[in-house]
Design a protein around this motif. Structure first.
Motif, PDB file in Angstrom:
ATOM      1  N   PHE A  15       0.797  -1.225   0.000  1.00 22.61           N
ATOM      2  CA  PHE A  15       0.000   0.000   0.000  1.00 22.61           C
ATOM      3  C   PHE A  15       0.834   1.281   0.000  1.00 22.61           C
ATOM      4  CE2 PHE A  15      -2.950  -3.280   1.285  1.00 22.61           C
ATOM      5  CZ  PHE A  15      -3.961  -3.038   0.382  1.00 22.61           C
ATOM      6  N   ARG A  16       2.137   1.180  -0.187  1.00 20.57           N
ATOM      7  CA  ARG A  16       2.928   2.399  -0.456  1.00 20.57           C
ATOM      8  C   ARG A  16       2.687   2.873  -1.889  1.00 20.57           C
ATOM      9  NH1 ARG A  16       3.673   5.544   3.085  1.00 20.57           N
ATOM     10  NH2 ARG A  16       1.863   4.348   3.644  1.00 20.57           N
ATOM     11  N   CYS A  17       2.137   2.014  -2.732  1.00 26.45           N
ATOM     12  CA  CYS A  17       1.872   2.415  -4.118  1.00 26.45           C
ATOM     13  C   CYS A  17       0.711   3.390  -4.125  1.00 26.45           C
ATOM     14  CB  CYS A  17       1.522   1.210  -4.989  1.00 26.45           C
ATOM     15  SG  CYS A  17       0.913   1.708  -6.623  1.00 26.45           S
ATOM     16  N   HIS A  18       0.966   4.608  -4.640  1.00 26.09           N
ATOM     17  CA  HIS A  18      -0.093   5.606  -4.732  1.00 26.09           C
ATOM     18  C   HIS A  18      -0.430   5.904  -6.188  1.00 26.09           C
ATOM     19  CE1 HIS A  18       0.332   5.949  -0.494  1.00 26.09           C
ATOM     20  NE2 HIS A  18       1.529   6.483  -0.550  1.00 26.09           N
ATOM     21  N   SER A  19      -0.194   4.919  -7.053  1.00 25.62           N
ATOM     22  CA  SER A  19      -0.512   5.055  -8.488  1.00 25.62           C
ATOM     23  C   SER A  19       0.113   6.298  -9.118  1.00 25.62           C
ATOM     24  CB  SER A  19      -2.031   5.067  -8.707  1.00 25.62           C
ATOM     25  OG  SER A  19      -2.619   3.980  -8.042  1.00 25.62           O
ATOM     26  N   ILE A  20       1.367   6.536  -8.810  1.00 26.50           N
ATOM     27  CA  ILE A  20       2.096   7.664  -9.410  1.00 26.50           C
ATOM     28  C   ILE A  20       2.355   7.362 -10.893  1.00 26.50           C
ATOM     29  CG2 ILE A  20       4.266   8.971  -9.302  1.00 26.50           C
ATOM     30  CD1 ILE A  20       4.286   8.129  -6.245  1.00 26.50           C
ATOM     31  N   MET A  21       2.545   6.098 -11.195  1.00 25.87           N
ATOM     32  CA  MET A  21       2.690   5.583 -12.563  1.00 25.87           C
ATOM     33  C   MET A  21       3.986   5.955 -13.266  1.00 25.87           C
ATOM     34  SD  MET A  21      -1.235   5.641 -13.906  1.00 25.87           S
ATOM     35  CE  MET A  21      -1.080   4.485 -15.246  1.00 25.87           C
ATOM     36  N   ASN A  22       5.020   6.354 -12.504  1.00 22.44           N
ATOM     37  CA  ASN A  22       6.347   6.523 -13.120  1.00 22.44           C
ATOM     38  C   ASN A  22       6.816   5.195 -13.707  1.00 22.44           C
ATOM     39  OD1 ASN A  22       6.432   9.128 -12.283  1.00 22.44           O
ATOM     40  ND2 ASN A  22       8.215   8.918 -10.948  1.00 22.44           N
ATOM     41  N   CYS A  23       6.435   4.095 -13.045  1.00 18.88           N
ATOM     42  CA  CYS A  23       6.856   2.757 -13.484  1.00 18.88           C
ATOM     43  C   CYS A  23       6.371   2.484 -14.907  1.00 18.88           C
ATOM     44  CB  CYS A  23       6.335   1.693 -12.527  1.00 18.88           C
ATOM     45  SG  CYS A  23       4.560   1.783 -12.176  1.00 18.88           S
ATOM     46  N   VAL A  24       5.100   2.848 -15.167  1.00 19.47           N
ATOM     47  CA  VAL A  24       4.520   2.604 -16.493  1.00 19.47           C
ATOM     48  C   VAL A  24       5.238   3.480 -17.529  1.00 19.47           C
ATOM     49  CG1 VAL A  24       2.373   2.606 -17.806  1.00 19.47           C
ATOM     50  CG2 VAL A  24       2.318   2.190 -15.352  1.00 19.47           C
ATOM     51  N   ASP A  25       5.556   4.704 -17.103  1.00 22.75           N
ATOM     52  CA  ASP A  25       6.190   5.667 -18.005  1.00 22.75           C
ATOM     53  C   ASP A  25       7.558   5.187 -18.483  1.00 22.75           C
ATOM     54  OD1 ASP A  25       6.422   8.142 -19.320  1.00 22.75           O
ATOM     55  OD2 ASP A  25       7.662   8.918 -17.687  1.00 22.75           O
ATOM     56  N   VAL A  26       8.320   4.511 -17.609  1.00 21.71           N
ATOM     57  CA  VAL A  26       9.697   4.178 -17.971  1.00 21.71           C
ATOM     58  C   VAL A  26       9.907   2.744 -18.463  1.00 21.71           C
ATOM     59  CG1 VAL A  26      10.680   5.881 -16.394  1.00 21.71           C
ATOM     60  CG2 VAL A  26      10.387   3.521 -15.625  1.00 21.71           C
ATOM     61  N   CYS A  27       8.965   1.832 -18.232  1.00 17.93           N
ATOM     62  CA  CYS A  27       9.235   0.409 -18.522  1.00 17.93           C
ATOM     63  C   CYS A  27       9.664   0.204 -19.975  1.00 17.93           C
ATOM     64  CB  CYS A  27       8.020  -0.461 -18.227  1.00 17.93           C
ATOM     65  SG  CYS A  27       8.334  -2.191 -18.630  1.00 17.93           S
ATOM     66  N   PRO A  28      10.904  -0.276 -20.189  1.00 19.61           N
ATOM     67  CA  PRO A  28      11.380  -0.460 -21.571  1.00 19.61           C
ATOM     68  C   PRO A  28      10.668  -1.589 -22.302  1.00 19.61           C
ATOM     69  CG  PRO A  28      13.051  -1.175 -19.999  1.00 19.61           C
ATOM     70  CD  PRO A  28      11.923  -0.607 -19.198  1.00 19.61           C
ATOM     71  N   LYS A  29       9.960  -2.430 -21.558  1.00 23.51           N
ATOM     72  CA  LYS A  29       9.221  -3.517 -22.203  1.00 23.51           C
ATOM     73  C   LYS A  29       7.748  -3.163 -22.380  1.00 23.51           C
ATOM     74  CE  LYS A  29      11.333  -6.949 -22.783  1.00 23.51           C
ATOM     75  NZ  LYS A  29      12.235  -7.270 -23.917  1.00 23.51           N
ATOM     76  N   GLY A  30       7.366  -1.944 -22.026  1.00 28.63           N
ATOM     77  CA  GLY A  30       5.992  -1.493 -22.196  1.00 28.63           C
ATOM     78  C   GLY A  30       5.001  -2.194 -21.268  1.00 28.63           C
ATOM     79  N   LEU A  31       5.477  -2.630 -20.096  1.00 25.37           N
ATOM     80  CA  LEU A  31       4.580  -3.307 -19.156  1.00 25.37           C
ATOM     81  C   LEU A  31       3.899  -2.281 -18.233  1.00 25.37           C
ATOM     82  CD1 LEU A  31       6.931  -6.290 -18.222  1.00 25.37           C
ATOM     83  CD2 LEU A  31       5.311  -6.115 -20.106  1.00 25.37           C
ATOM     84  N   ASN A  32       2.887  -2.746 -17.514  1.00 27.98           N
ATOM     85  CA  ASN A  32       2.094  -1.838 -16.693  1.00 27.98           C
ATOM     86  C   ASN A  32       1.980  -2.339 -15.251  1.00 27.98           C
ATOM     87  OD1 ASN A  32       0.128  -0.199 -15.528  1.00 27.98           O
ATOM     88  ND2 ASN A  32      -1.002   0.021 -17.450  1.00 27.98           N
ATOM     89  N   PRO A  33       3.005  -2.067 -14.423  1.00 30.52           N
ATOM     90  CA  PRO A  33       2.946  -2.532 -13.027  1.00 30.52           C
ATOM     91  C   PRO A  33       1.771  -1.933 -12.261  1.00 30.52           C
ATOM     92  CG  PRO A  33       5.183  -1.870 -13.593  1.00 30.52           C
ATOM     93  CD  PRO A  33       4.303  -1.424 -14.724  1.00 30.52           C
ATOM     94  N   THR A  34       1.380  -0.684 -12.553  1.00 29.79           N
ATOM     95  CA  THR A  34       0.272  -0.065 -11.823  1.00 29.79           C
ATOM     96  C   THR A  34      -1.013  -0.871 -12.009  1.00 29.79           C
ATOM     97  OG1 THR A  34       1.302   2.072 -12.221  1.00 29.79           O
ATOM     98  CG2 THR A  34      -0.957   2.105 -11.426  1.00 29.79           C
ATOM     99  N   LYS A  35      -1.230  -1.349 -13.244  1.00 30.51           N
ATOM    100  CA  LYS A  35      -2.415  -2.156 -13.525  1.00 30.51           C
ATOM    101  C   LYS A  35      -2.357  -3.475 -12.744  1.00 30.51           C
ATOM    102  CE  LYS A  35      -4.740  -4.056 -17.564  1.00 30.51           C
ATOM    103  NZ  LYS A  35      -4.468  -4.402 -18.967  1.00 30.51           N
ATOM    104  N   ALA A  36      -1.177  -4.076 -12.696  1.00 29.84           N
ATOM    105  CA  ALA A  36      -1.016  -5.336 -11.951  1.00 29.84           C
ATOM    106  C   ALA A  36      -1.279  -5.108 -10.465  1.00 29.84           C
ATOM    107  CB  ALA A  36       0.382  -5.896 -12.167  1.00 29.84           C
TER     108      ALA A  36
END
Lengths: 237, 115
Positions: free
Chosen positions: A203-224
């Motif tokens: 629950f430290r994830c606050h859906s900032i979505m930097n992860c989605v922005d940078v993933c070189p494989k185009g994955l979506n950790p926020t969605k997961a």
């Protein structure tokens, strides 16, 4: 017309044996026509100044070794085209992790979090003769999850991971956690959810979505991560 | 001495869900309040008082403030968890915020039901 061109770099340099503190080195290099990607340019740079250190292996976006901060954004050097990059190219190590030397970082913390979610199939049934089968629909669920190469671009761009790298699993670890939660062959769903039911770990994830922005494989950790929370809602309500 | 990292408090899900539910309550109330306030013939004290003396409005307003306080508690606690590292200081700050919010909640009840 010559196809050679000169590219200017600003590179984070730090050798703990020699330097008191890190500094930015201005250096330029002449590229050959075959030097298409940033990794090619870095290899060219290393030929010029062999004290420069960075990790690289497959040079085609599969091993995840050459993750670094390129012009302020995390990415893989081998997938970054030299045609589209702004100069001077500023190269820094992945943010938030201890620097070992130049752009090489200590990824212990990152892998510790990855291991904490038990990144393997848990199935206590006797192993079948050939393999545990899945329907094509069930297999479909793993797409967008299993492709992660653990380059750490996402976790090291996440402010929540910067503040609590020891307690927050981070986007890469949580993507992997959902990969096993979503696997119909896995039997440890409840234990996995228990393991993540924690104010820090998930629950430290606050859906900032930097992860989605940078993933070189185009994955979506926020969605997961959202799907993990969905599973918790279904379990509790 | 190496300090072990201690995690696994087994809470967090309920608060995460409550933060979403309270957000919906606050959004709904904002709409109800805006419509009710716009429907007042003029902005006199008597009208304002009349608006809140209706039983439904008292209930809705009280619910709004309870949602606001719970929502604020979770948000502020998250900020403390990120930025206040010493456990003792965090505990003190958590306690201060909880006590303040409980006090505010009582105050809201007193204001609403004296109207």
């Amino acid at each position: 017309m010559s196809s050679k061109r000169t590219v200017n770099f600003k590179i984070y340099r730090y050798d703990p044996d020699k330097d008191d503190k890190p500094y930015m080195q201005d250096i330029s290099v002449e590229l050959e026509e075959s030097d298409k990607k940033l990794l090619d340019a870095l290899v060219r740079l290393k030929a010029k100044d062999d004290s420069l250190s960075f990790r690289r292996s497959c040079r085609e976006g599969v091993c995840g070794s050459d993750a670094m901060n390129i012009n302020g954004k995390n990415g893989l050097a081998c997938l970054t085209s030299m045609d589209e990059i702004a100069q001077p190219v500023t190269i820094r190590p992945l943010p938030g992790l201890p620097v070992i030397r130049d752009v090489i970082v200590d990824m212990t913390q990152f892998f510790k979090q990855y291991h904490s979610i038990k990144p393997y199939l848990v199935n206590n049934d006797p192993a079948p003769e050939r393999e545990r089968l899945q329907s094509p629909e069930d297999r479909e669920e793993l797409n967008g999850l299993y492709e992660c190469i653990l380059c750490a671009c996402c976790s090291t761009s996440c402010p929540s991971f910067w503040w609590n790298p020891d307690k927050f699993v981070g986007p890469a670890g949580l993507l992997a956690a959902y990969r096993f939660l979503a696997d119909t062959r896995d039997q440890a769903t409840s234990e996995r959810l228990d393991n993540l039911e924690d104010p820090y770990r998930l629950f430290r994830c606050h859906s900032i979505m930097n992860c989605v922005d940078v993933c070189p494989k185009g994955l979506n950790p926020t969605k997961a991560i959202g799907k993990i929370k969905d599973m918790m809602v279904r379990r509790a309500v | 001495m190496v300090k072990p990292v201690i995690v696994g408090a087994h809470y967090g899900f309920r608060d995460w869900l409550a933060q979403r539910v309270t957000a919906v309550v606050m959004a709904l109330y904002t709409v109800i309040f805006a419509i009710s306030a716009l429907m007042l013939p003029d902005a006199s004290y008597e009208n304002w008082r009349g608006l809140f003396s209706a039983g439904f409005m008292k209930f809705a307003t009280f619910l709004f403030f309870m949602s606001l306080f719970y929502h604020a508690w979770i948000g502020v606690r998250d900020i403390f968890m990120d930025y206040i590292k010493p456990t003792g200081v965090r505990l003190v700050l958590h306690s201060v915020v909880v006590l303040l919010l409980v006090g505010y909640a009582g105050w809201v009840g007193q204001i609403l039901w004296r109207l």
